[in-house]
Design a protein around this motif. Sequence first.
Motif, PDB file in Angstrom:
ATOM      1  N   PRO A   2      39.984  41.030  41.521  1.00  0.00           N
ATOM      2  CA  PRO A   2      39.790  39.610  41.188  1.00  0.00           C
ATOM      3  C   PRO A   2      38.558  39.030  41.862  1.00  0.00           C
ATOM      4  O   PRO A   2      38.123  39.491  42.916  1.00  0.00           O
ATOM      5  CB  PRO A   2      41.065  38.947  41.711  1.00  0.00           C
ATOM      6  CG  PRO A   2      42.085  40.026  41.728  1.00  0.00           C
ATOM      7  CD  PRO A   2      41.325  41.291  42.052  1.00  0.00           C
ATOM      8  N   GLU A  89      42.179  35.570  33.146  1.00  0.00           N
ATOM      9  CA  GLU A  89      43.608  35.844  33.292  1.00  0.00           C
ATOM     10  C   GLU A  89      44.226  34.700  34.067  1.00  0.00           C
ATOM     11  O   GLU A  89      45.316  34.235  33.758  1.00  0.00           O
ATOM     12  CB  GLU A  89      43.828  37.174  34.014  1.00  0.00           C
ATOM     13  CG  GLU A  89      43.539  38.374  33.137  1.00  0.00           C
ATOM     14  CD  GLU A  89      43.851  39.687  33.822  1.00  0.00           C
ATOM     15  OE1 GLU A  89      44.593  39.700  34.838  1.00  0.00           O
ATOM     16  OE2 GLU A  89      43.355  40.708  33.343  1.00  0.00           O
ATOM     17  N   PHE A  90      43.506  34.248  35.106  1.00  0.00           N
ATOM     18  CA  PHE A  90      43.901  33.066  35.863  1.00  0.00           C
ATOM     19  C   PHE A  90      42.662  32.499  36.543  1.00  0.00           C
ATOM     20  O   PHE A  90      41.683  33.208  36.761  1.00  0.00           O
ATOM     21  CB  PHE A  90      44.991  33.380  36.902  1.00  0.00           C
ATOM     22  CG  PHE A  90      44.513  34.224  38.049  1.00  0.00           C
ATOM     23  CD1 PHE A  90      44.016  33.648  39.210  1.00  0.00           C
ATOM     24  CD2 PHE A  90      44.555  35.615  37.971  1.00  0.00           C
ATOM     25  CE1 PHE A  90      43.565  34.436  40.263  1.00  0.00           C
ATOM     26  CE2 PHE A  90      44.113  36.409  39.019  1.00  0.00           C
ATOM     27  CZ  PHE A  90      43.617  35.815  40.174  1.00  0.00           C
ATOM     28  N   LYS A 115      39.831  38.333  31.806  1.00  0.00           N
ATOM     29  CA  LYS A 115      40.558  39.203  30.879  1.00  0.00           C
ATOM     30  C   LYS A 115      39.664  40.388  30.501  1.00  0.00           C
ATOM     31  O   LYS A 115      38.425  40.246  30.479  1.00  0.00           O
ATOM     32  CB  LYS A 115      40.937  38.429  29.615  1.00  0.00           C
ATOM     33  CG  LYS A 115      41.982  37.364  29.838  1.00  0.00           C
ATOM     34  CD  LYS A 115      42.282  36.615  28.549  1.00  0.00           C
ATOM     35  CE  LYS A 115      43.338  35.551  28.776  1.00  0.00           C
ATOM     36  NZ  LYS A 115      43.539  34.714  27.591  1.00  0.00           N
ATOM     37  N   ASP A 122      34.647  40.423  36.363  1.00  0.00           N
ATOM     38  CA  ASP A 122      34.897  39.635  37.571  1.00  0.00           C
ATOM     39  C   ASP A 122      33.643  39.498  38.429  1.00  0.00           C
ATOM     40  O   ASP A 122      33.331  38.410  38.913  1.00  0.00           O
ATOM     41  CB  ASP A 122      36.013  40.269  38.412  1.00  0.00           C
ATOM     42  CG  ASP A 122      37.379  40.201  37.742  1.00  0.00           C
ATOM     43  OD1 ASP A 122      37.569  39.381  36.822  1.00  0.00           O
ATOM     44  OD2 ASP A 122      38.267  40.973  38.156  1.00  0.00           O
TER      45      ASP A 122
END
Length: 151
Positions: A2, A89-90, A115, A122
Motif C-alpha cells: 500500500p 481499493e481504499f 486497484k 501504488d
Amino acid sequence: MPGHTDNTIVINAPVDLVWDVTNDLENWPQLFSEYASVEVIDRQGQLVRFRLTMHPDENGQVWSWVSEREADRDKLTVRARRVEPGPFEFMEIRWEYEEVPQGTSMRWIQDFAMKPTAPIDDAGMTDRINQNSKVQMELIRAKVEHRAGLS
C-alpha cells in the motif's frame, strides 16, 4: 505494498485561521487548484459526506468521488476516507494541525492502495500525491498568509 504519504508545511498564521480556511469545504475550489467543485451531500454533526470533482486532467478525464470527513476541532485533527474509491481499493486521509512558534504546522497523511485495474500503481500514486501535496500546501500557505495580512 500500500501507498503512504506524509507531508507537512508551516503556515505563518494562527491555528484558528488555518483550521477555519482549510476546513471550509464549500470554498475548496477557491483554495485548491485541482478541485472544480464540491457538493455537500450530508452533514451529521462534524461528519460530512461530500462529492469532489476535479478539473479535467491532461487527457480530458474528469475525476469525481464521494468522501466522508470528520473534523475534531479540540484535537486539531481531521479523518477522511473515500466512500466511492474509484481506482483505489481504499483511501484514508488524516490532517493534523499544531501550533508552533512560526504559526501553524499542517500535516497531511494518506494511506491507500490502488486497484489492479487502476491506470497507476501504488508507487506511482505515492509519487503523484507527494508532488501534488507540496503544490497544494504551498498554495494554501500563500492564501492563508495573505488572508492573515502577512504577505
